[in-house]
Design a protein around this motif. Sequence first.
Motif, PDB file in Angstrom:
ATOM      1  N   VAL A 110       0.852  -1.192   0.000  1.00 36.66           N
ATOM      2  CA  VAL A 110       0.000   0.000   0.000  1.00 36.66           C
ATOM      3  C   VAL A 110       0.885   1.237   0.000  1.00 36.66           C
ATOM      4  O   VAL A 110       1.726   1.420   0.879  1.00 36.66           O
ATOM      5  N   ILE A 111       0.696   2.090  -1.011  1.00 33.18           N
ATOM      6  CA  ILE A 111       1.394   3.375  -1.107  1.00 33.18           C
ATOM      7  C   ILE A 111       0.322   4.457  -1.168  1.00 33.18           C
ATOM      8  O   ILE A 111      -0.470   4.497  -2.116  1.00 33.18           O
ATOM      9  N   GLY A 112       0.313   5.305  -0.149  1.00 35.26           N
ATOM     10  CA  GLY A 112      -0.774   6.277  -0.060  1.00 35.26           C
ATOM     11  C   GLY A 112      -2.068   5.549   0.229  1.00 35.26           C
ATOM     12  O   GLY A 112      -2.184   4.819   1.207  1.00 35.26           O
ATOM     13  N   ASP A 113      -3.036   5.723  -0.655  1.00 39.46           N
ATOM     14  CA  ASP A 113      -4.320   5.044  -0.498  1.00 39.46           C
ATOM     15  C   ASP A 113      -4.510   3.920  -1.511  1.00 39.46           C
ATOM     16  O   ASP A 113      -5.612   3.375  -1.644  1.00 39.46           O
ATOM     17  N   THR A 114      -3.442   3.569  -2.232  1.00 31.43           N
ATOM     18  CA  THR A 114      -3.563   2.588  -3.301  1.00 31.43           C
ATOM     19  C   THR A 114      -2.770   1.333  -2.985  1.00 31.43           C
ATOM     20  O   THR A 114      -1.627   1.408  -2.524  1.00 31.43           O
ATOM     21  N   ALA A 115      -3.370   0.179  -3.222  1.00 31.43           N
ATOM     22  CA  ALA A 115      -2.694  -1.109  -3.021  1.00 31.43           C
ATOM     23  C   ALA A 115      -2.165  -1.615  -4.363  1.00 31.43           C
ATOM     24  O   ALA A 115      -2.866  -1.579  -5.383  1.00 31.43           O
ATOM     25  N   PHE A 116      -0.941  -2.073  -4.358  1.00 32.54           N
ATOM     26  CA  PHE A 116      -0.303  -2.601  -5.566  1.00 32.54           C
ATOM     27  C   PHE A 116       0.058  -4.063  -5.339  1.00 32.54           C
ATOM     28  O   PHE A 116       0.557  -4.437  -4.270  1.00 32.54           O
ATOM     29  N   ARG A 117      -0.174  -4.880  -6.380  1.00 32.26           N
ATOM     30  CA  ARG A 117       0.121  -6.313  -6.289  1.00 32.26           C
ATOM     31  C   ARG A 117       1.492  -6.587  -6.909  1.00 32.26           C
ATOM     32  O   ARG A 117       1.726  -6.277  -8.077  1.00 32.26           O
ATOM     33  N   LEU A 118       2.364  -7.186  -6.130  1.00 36.11           N
ATOM     34  CA  LEU A 118       3.722  -7.440  -6.610  1.00 36.11           C
ATOM     35  C   LEU A 118       3.757  -8.463  -7.734  1.00 36.11           C
ATOM     36  O   LEU A 118       4.693  -8.487  -8.527  1.00 36.11           O
ATOM     37  N   ALA A 119       2.753  -9.338  -7.795  1.00 32.06           N
ATOM     38  CA  ALA A 119       2.720 -10.359  -8.836  1.00 32.06           C
ATOM     39  C   ALA A 119       2.323  -9.792 -10.207  1.00 32.06           C
ATOM     40  O   ALA A 119       2.483 -10.460 -11.223  1.00 32.06           O
ATOM     41  N   VAL A 120       1.815  -8.556 -10.235  1.00 34.93           N
ATOM     42  CA  VAL A 120       1.413  -7.915 -11.497  1.00 34.93           C
ATOM     43  C   VAL A 120       2.557  -7.005 -11.946  1.00 34.93           C
ATOM     44  O   VAL A 120       2.877  -6.031 -11.244  1.00 34.93           O
TER      45      VAL A 120
END
Length: 294
Positions: A110-120
Amino acid sequence: MGDRVRALVAAAMLVGCAVPPDALDEVTDVIDVRRIEARIEVRRTRDGVEVMRLGVELAGSKLALSAQTPAGRLAIDAVATGPGVPITAMLRAERDGDARSLAITNDLVVIGDTAFRLAVPGERDVVVAELAAGPISAALREVAPYRDAVVARLAEAAPVFVAIGLFESSSGGAAWPALDDPRDLEPPGRLADDVVGLGMTCSSQIRCPNQAPFCVTVDHTRTYGFCTRACLSDAACAVDGGVGRCALSVRDIPDVAVAVLACRVDCLADACPGLLACGATGGTCLAAPGQPGR
């Protein structure tokens, strides 16, 4: 070691220290890696001055990494869930008063208010770019070359290096950086024509490389053995010219009271890699007594 892991053990051998007394005096840039029970300690000194210190400790299913590097301090807490399984980890880094932290939960950052998927791939690259401007990425790059040396001695430490791998973008596809220890390229005492790595002939006067640091002999009366590494699955035991199996119970490792599951090299069509020879029973590649690998 649980019952499931014990069931994988198909052979038992003894291990002895394979670092000759003068091995550390042959280089001015000394990388000293030690396993003490379930902890790995790494110290790097140049001309007698310490330039890097790294520790990785396993307590139950939890891993803790701490490092003091030229790029600053780094700390990682991770849950050891096994190869290929999403991890939960917290990264903290500090350099010149700039402190940053990053949390990974089940492959999500999660960076700020956004979640990022490492597998993508595209989402992972956003995380990598975010890290690049702060002290975390620089510290991860400093620690990354020690991956094989640590995991070869403590296979359970692999998940913490999943977090360390965040310094790398998904599009780069680069291999993990190699440890620049000259003794890994040309181990002191290495026999002519022997192959460096898993299966290399070793003895009290032939040093094993960091990627296969344990010198294993059939018993304490044997002069020669072969280099092996800790493992959790056969995937860690690939070896040219032979079949590596994670099925060897290694005992008598200095400073380690328990047996360590390690790689066994099996004969393939009666052939073995390097200077090893196929044992008379069990189909295991061994160093022949008296004449190494012949």
